[in-house]
Design an enzyme around this catalytic site. Structure first.
Site, short mmCIF file in Angstrom:
data_model
loop_
_atom_site.label_atom_id
_atom_site.label_comp_id
_atom_site.label_asym_id
_atom_site.label_seq_id
_atom_site.Cartn_x
_atom_site.Cartn_y
_atom_site.Cartn_z
N ASN A 283 0.65 -0.67 0.15
CA ASN A 283 -0.17 -0.04 0.41
C ASN A 283 0.95 1.48 -0.38
O ASN A 283 1.75 1.65 0.88
CB ASN A 283 -0.82 -0.13 1.05
N GLY B 207 3.11 2.34 11.00
CA GLY B 207 3.38 3.39 10.73
C GLY B 207 4.21 3.57 12.24
O GLY B 207 4.84 4.86 12.14
N LYS C 50 0.00 4.04 0.10
CA LYS C 50 -0.14 5.19 0.21
C LYS C 50 -0.85 6.21 -0.40
O LYS C 50 -0.39 7.13 -1.88
CB LYS C 50 -0.37 5.69 2.45
N HIS D 51 -9.23 1.26 4.92
CA HIS D 51 -8.16 1.29 5.56
C HIS D 51 -8.15 2.12 7.20
O HIS D 51 -8.92 3.43 6.64
CB HIS D 51 -7.27 2.20 4.82
N SER E 152 4.22 -2.13 10.47
CA SER E 152 5.34 -2.31 10.06
C SER E 152 5.86 -3.34 10.06
O SER E 152 6.98 -3.61 10.56
CB SER E 152 5.54 -2.13 11.58
N GLU F 62 -6.54 4.48 7.70
CA GLU F 62 -6.85 5.97 7.90
C GLU F 62 -7.44 6.88 6.75
O GLU F 62 -8.02 7.79 7.30
CB GLU F 62 -5.18 6.17 6.74
N GLU G 263 -4.96 -5.00 10.43
CA GLU G 263 -3.95 -3.68 10.62
C GLU G 263 -4.25 -2.95 11.93
O GLU G 263 -4.92 -2.39 12.21
CB GLU G 263 -4.03 -2.63 9.24
P1 13P Z 1 3.02 -0.30 7.58
O1 13P Z 1 3.61 -0.84 7.38
O2 13P Z 1 4.17 1.73 7.50
O3 13P Z 1 3.13 0.12 9.36
O4 13P Z 1 1.25 0.37 7.19
C1 13P Z 1 0.68 -0.32 7.35
C2 13P Z 1 0.22 0.11 6.03
O5 13P Z 1 -1.03 0.75 6.64
C3 13P Z 1 -0.66 -0.84 5.45
O6 13P Z 1 -2.00 -0.55 4.33
#
Ligand code: 13P
Length: 257
Positions: free
Chosen positions: A9, A174, A11, A96, A214, A98, A168
């Site tokens: 992903n 992150g 982002k 997601h 992560s 976010e 997740e």
């Molecule tokens: P990270 O791997 O940066 O923690 O992000 C995970 C994520 O949100 C994948 O959709």
């Protein structure tokens, strides 16, 4: 058998030209696609550029990070499932954390997006996960069950074949603080139980469940050692070809054996 899946992903990262460069390097890297599904999900603006590099029949699948549930109309700034299909997208990440936290997406809206994806032949990757305060207050299971039921209510078991679920935990995204494999396995098992009771045992046993939060080349094997974890949804570590390709290679050596 569930084919393992490693999905990246991106982002809101990489312009179309940066994305094309990444895709060229990825296809040139020593990467076998045997025994595993690989997906990259660039921003909307880079989908066409990546598709042009990969080609329409690439074993590396193209994914989007969101869609609108209607096919067309007066929805300024939105992108529909038919538009994504036309760009050779095969997957779409939905729900997601976010999008839930920053754009107010709730389960009933995510359900409409899943329906749009399935209707147009896109494979949805549905994200679920609890916040830190929800985990600390012992609400993890309730949150995951509520999200699954809210997002998947009304679907017939026969519709859910293309679905992948990504667990997740919000606190692991992150932050560099991945969940432990044990924490992840516990929730993956809960997800399977919820699918079995709410739908069917074959939905439960057939649905891929990924871990995300992560994930790095250093820790991916610890997750994929478990038969309960069918792959990973990778954020930060998917943005460099080397680390994404290493995660794919490590997954191939550890899972499905
Ligand atoms: P990270 O791997 O940066 O923690 O992000 C995970 C994520 O949100 C994948 O959709």
């Amino acid at each position: 058998m569930r084919t393992p899946l490693i999905a990246g992903n991106w982002k809101m990262n990489k312009t179309a030209s940066e994305a094309a460069r990444f895709a060229r390097e990825l296809v040139q890297s020593p990467l076998s696609t045997a025994a595993i599904d690989i997906v990259i999900a660039p921003p909307f603006t880079a989908l066409a550029a990546v598709r042009d590099v990969l080609g329409e029949t690439s074993p590396i699948g193209l994914g989007a990070q969101n869609l609108h549930w209607e096919d067309r109309g007066a929805f300024t700034g939105e992108i529909s499932a038919p538009m994504l299909k036309d760009l050779s997208c095969r997957y779409v990440i939905l729900g997601h954390s976010e999008r839930r936290a920053q754009f107010g997406e709730q389960d009933d809206l995510i359900r409409k997006k899943i329906l749009a994806a399935l209707t147009h032949g896109l494979n949805p990757i549905l994200c679920v996960g609890e916040s830190l305060s929800e985990r600390e207050s012992g609400a993890t299971n309730a949150v995951i069950e509520r999200q699954l039921k809210g997002c998947l209510t009304g679907f017939e078991p026969s519709q859910l074949g293309p679905l992948t679920i990504a667990y997740e935990p919000v606190w692991a995204i992150g932050t560099g603080k991945a969940a432990t494999p044990e924490q992840s396995i516990e929730v993956h098992q809960l997800i399977r139980r919820t699918l079995a009771t709410g739908w069917t045992t074959s939905v439960a046993s057939g649905t891929r469940i990924l871990y995300g939060g992560s994930v790095t080349p250093q820790n991916v094997e610890s997750f994929l050692a478990s038969p309960d974890i069918d792959g990973a949804l990778v954020g930060g570590a998917c943005l460099q070809v080397d680390s994404f390709a290493s995660i794919v290679r490590l997954a191939q050596t550890r899972i499905g054996h």
